[in-house]
Structure formats: C-alpha cells, structure tokens
Design a protein around this motif. Structure first.
Motif, short mmCIF file in Angstrom:
data_model
loop_
_atom_site.label_atom_id
_atom_site.label_comp_id
_atom_site.label_asym_id
_atom_site.label_seq_id
_atom_site.Cartn_x
_atom_site.Cartn_y
_atom_site.Cartn_z
N UNK A 226 29.01 55.15 35.28
CA UNK A 226 28.81 53.65 35.95
C UNK A 226 27.29 53.43 36.31
N UNK A 227 27.14 51.98 36.56
CA UNK A 227 25.79 51.68 36.81
C UNK A 227 25.56 50.35 37.52
N UNK A 228 24.45 50.19 38.28
CA UNK A 228 24.24 49.13 38.82
C UNK A 228 22.77 48.54 38.49
N UNK A 229 22.46 47.28 38.49
CA UNK A 229 21.28 46.87 38.13
C UNK A 229 20.62 46.16 38.99
N UNK A 230 19.30 46.04 38.89
CA UNK A 230 18.67 45.42 40.09
C UNK A 230 18.68 43.79 40.09
N UNK A 231 19.16 43.33 39.16
CA UNK A 231 19.39 41.85 39.05
C UNK A 231 20.63 41.65 39.35
N UNK A 232 21.42 42.41 40.14
CA UNK A 232 22.75 42.25 40.78
C UNK A 232 23.98 42.25 39.91
N UNK A 233 23.87 43.10 39.08
CA UNK A 233 24.96 43.27 38.03
C UNK A 233 25.66 44.83 37.97
N UNK A 234 26.83 44.70 37.73
CA UNK A 234 27.29 46.23 37.68
C UNK A 234 27.84 46.32 36.24
N UNK A 235 27.96 47.78 35.68
CA UNK A 235 28.33 47.97 34.48
C UNK A 235 29.14 49.38 34.49
N UNK A 236 30.06 49.30 33.49
CA UNK A 236 30.90 50.67 33.21
C UNK A 236 31.03 50.77 31.79
N UNK A 237 30.95 51.93 31.25
CA UNK A 237 30.83 52.26 29.77
C UNK A 237 31.72 53.59 29.68
N UNK A 238 32.70 53.43 28.93
CA UNK A 238 33.46 54.66 28.69
C UNK A 238 34.40 54.58 27.30
N UNK A 239 34.99 55.68 27.23
CA UNK A 239 36.01 55.88 26.16
C UNK A 239 37.13 55.38 26.31
N UNK A 240 37.54 54.52 25.14
CA UNK A 240 39.02 53.93 25.40
C UNK A 240 39.79 54.69 24.35
N UNK A 241 39.66 55.01 23.35
CA UNK A 241 40.46 55.76 22.41
C UNK A 241 39.57 56.65 21.35
N UNK A 242 39.86 57.96 21.55
CA UNK A 242 39.07 58.87 20.55
C UNK A 242 40.34 59.10 19.45
#
Length: 419
Positions: A226-242
């Motif tokens: 998970x991440x928060x960006x100084x330009x007021x954005x939020x993000x998620x990155x993950x696996x959906x299907x291995x």
C-alpha cells in the motif's frame, strides 16, 4: 417452475400453509456473505434458499479480499472439513499463509517505508474462488431480481417477489444483496436507502506481464503493498492470480491509484472510456515509485480497466433505521454497512454478520422470540459496523490528504479490528 414456485417447486400459497418453522430462510444475494450465511444455516440444519439476480455464478469482474480477524467465523460457518481448502482460494495458493506477515506502507513518491504492520494469519482470497466453494451444495436460484417484499397479516411469514413474476414465501428474508441493495431500498425508500457517494474515485487494473517484468514487480512484496503519495493519491499493488508458480508470465497483478474526485467531477466523467481511465492512471503513475510506475508504463493501451467512485452507507444514522416488520426481514454485509476498502475491514465485518445471524436463527429455531432476537442482532451490527463505516470513510479521506495520512486509522492501526 410454476409462476409462484417455491424452493421445492411448491407455490407461494402452499408455502404459507406450512408451519412457520418449516418455511425456509430466504437469502437475497449470492455474494460471499449470503453464501456463507447459507452454509452456516445448512450446517445448523436450518432450511434456506438463495436468490441471485445474475443469470449465473460467473462474473465479468473478479477481485481479491483480505480475511483476517473474521477467519474463525468463516471457519465455523463452513463444513468442518472445508477449512483445509482455504489455501486453494488464495491469490497465490502456492505461498503458505504465515502465522504473522507484514504489510508495508510506503511513500508513493520515494518508495521509502513509512510504516509496517504485523498481522496474521492473513488470507488474501479471490472472490470468485470463495464464492465457488461457498456455493457447493446450496439451493441457489439465478435470474431472480427482487422487486417487492410483502408480509403475512398474521406476522408469521414473508414473501419475496421477483421481476419475472414469481414469488417465494419464507419465515424470514435476509437482504445480502450488496452495496446497492434492493432490499435496503425497499425497506427505506429510494432516498434513504440509496448509497452515499464520496468525493473519491479509483480505477482498477488487472494485468499480466512478461516473465522478467512480473518477477521484478513481485519483488516489492509477494502479495500486497500500500502507498500514499504527497500529491494526495493512494495506491495498492498486489497479486490477483499466480496461476503457475514456475511461470511468472502467467501471474495476474491487481493495482490501482485512487484520488480526490468530487461527485460533480464523477458525473462529468461518467461516460469516459476505458482508454481515458487508463490514460489518467498512467499520468498518475508517472509520479509514483515502483512497482506502480513500471506497472503502468508496461500496461499497454487498450487494456480493460474498471472505475468506481467510492461509496458508503451508515446504518447508525436515525434516518437509516428500518422496520424489520416484527423480525421478518433483516440485512447482512454490504447491504447494511457498505464501507470504503482502504483498511480491509469489509469482508471481516460481513462474515461476522453472517455468524451472528446464524447464531440468532438457531435460537429462533429453538423457540426464541423472533422480533426480540432479530432486533438484538441488528443493534449489534449497527453499533459494530456502523462505527467502522464512519471510521472507514474518515480513513479514506485522510489517506488522500498528505498532511493527515499519518493520523489515519490505517497508518495508526493497520488492519486491526476496532472492537
């Protein structure tokens, strides 16, 4: 099937003449919560039938959900021997679930770890796989879109009416039909039953990459980040299907960037194409660290995406209190407490609802007072999950305000439960 076919092919009129405790529990919606409840009732020997508006179990979109403090309840709802299959439902079934895992929260501009949270066991479940398992052995009737609910004059039964002209009578109706619940709108009307739109938007991408790219992207965390960006954005990155642990090109990743987007802006861009949505995400991604930056750069134009404005619905508001008609109708899961997803609480609360309603209906079958039992169940749900809705909304707003990120419940508590 007759015009008023019931769960065993009997008409609604015939069902009414059955003893109340012989009528089934009617569950509207075959999402994870409705199916988990149905499994719990079946396990307890309580007859039920599930109605689903879609033509089949298959869905165009699939995503994954975090199950952690709600896991013991899900286990109690399923047949005892099924829990050994939980690993097969995960986004990567080849990675054993750790007793304690770590979720990292990073600065979206620099990649620097801002905080990390220990949690576990933490199950990252594919929604499609979970629903497939929970559907086994149940009576699920498809193409059943709820249009009305009526109540017997003697207060002993309830009838669900569907747009295809059929109806089924039961001893209680449970709305498990999601964030835009038809059950909720029938109980409260189109104004008070409508979902609350928030000034936040998100566009989701699911994508495979070359083997080399996939290995690089996964090195940041094997399952989620998970991440928060100084330009007021939020993000998620993950696996959906291995799909194949030995073939990184078979891996599907799931990622998004969310941003502040007024309801007016959402309306103005409602007709945007996938290409426009993806182009916007790619522009956001240029200012992010990896894995987001490279993932968006490597995602080709023409990749399908889906967009959603964030929403919630607080059951604790006075105008949101519904009449359960003497305990003949109630709700579970997103039908009663849709919440934002940045703190990963939704599935856990929904499964907890299912467990508590299962316990309530067992007491009802043992001769308890229906109105008192259902009202007590609802008060607990409203208090527990209503607080989560409020905190979840505040959390999502803070995560999109760089000055307040470190004050957010997610930053302070991770995904620990509030209660």
């Amino acid at each position: 099937m007759s015009e008023n076919a019931g769960p065993a092919g009997s008409s609604a009129a015939e069902n009414v003449h059955q003893a109340p405790n012989e009528l089934p529990i009617l569950i509207v919606g075959s999402g994870s919560t409705g199916l988990a409840l149905a499994q719990g009732l079946t396990k307890a020997g309580i007859k039920c039938v599930v109605f689903e508006k879609q033509p089949s179990q298959a869905r165009e979109r699939d995503w994954n959900m975090g199950l952690h403090w709600g896991a013991p309840v899900l286990r109690s709802l399923m047949p005892d021997e099924w829990w050994s299959r939980i690993q097969s439902l995960q986004t990567d079934p080849h990675v054993p679930t750790k007793d304690i895992d770590t979720l990292s929260f990073v600065n979206g501009a620099t990649g620097e770890t801002m905080n990390s949270f220990d949690l576990g066991p933490f199950y990252r479940l594919k929604r499609s796989k979970l629903r497939e398992l929970l559907s086994e052995g149940l009576d699920v009737q498809y193409n059943k879109r709820l249009s009305n609910i009526t109540y017997a004059e003697d207060g002993e039964s309830v009838t669900a009416h569907f747009t295809d002209g059929t109806s089924t009578t039961g001893r209680l109706l449970v709305g498990a039909d999601g964030a835009r619940s038809a059950t909720r709108q029938l109980l409260l009307g189109p104004e008070h039953g409508a979902i609350t739109r928030l000034p936040l938007g998100a566009t989701f991408v699911q994508r495979k990459f070359t083997a080399e790219q996939a290995v690089y992207l996964r090195k940041f965390h094997p399952l989620y980040l998970a991440t928060a960006h100084p330009e007021n954005h939020f993000g998620f990155f993950g696996m959906q299907d291995a799909a194949d642990p030995d073939d990184p090109s078979s891996w599907t990743f799931f990622f998004y960037i969310s941003w502040n987007s007024s309801v007016e802006e959402q309306d103005a861009t409602a007709d945007w194409t996938d290409a426009q949505r993806l182009a916007q995400q790619k522009e956001f991604g240029k200012k992010f660290c990896d894995p987001w930056k490279s993932a968006y750069e490597w995602t080709p134009e023409g990749t399908p995406v889906w967009y959603m404005g964030l929403t919630c619905w607080d059951p604790d508001l006075p105008e949101h209190r519904w009449d359960n008609h003497g305990g003949l109708v109630t709700m579970v899961g997103d039908a009663v407490h849709p919440m934002t997803y940045q703190r990963g609480q939704g599935l856990n609360h929904s499964i907890t609802d299912a467990g508590k309603l299962r316990d309530t209906l067992v007491k009802l079958s043992e001769g308890g007072d229906r109105k008192e039992l259902i009202s007590t169940y609802e008060e607990e749900v409203i208090k527990r999950a209503g607080e989560e809705v409020k905190q979840g909304t505040a959390n999502s707003m803070m995560l999109h305000d760089w000055e307040k990120v470190q004050q957010s419940p997610f930053f302070q508590q991770g995904m620990k439960k509030n209660h």
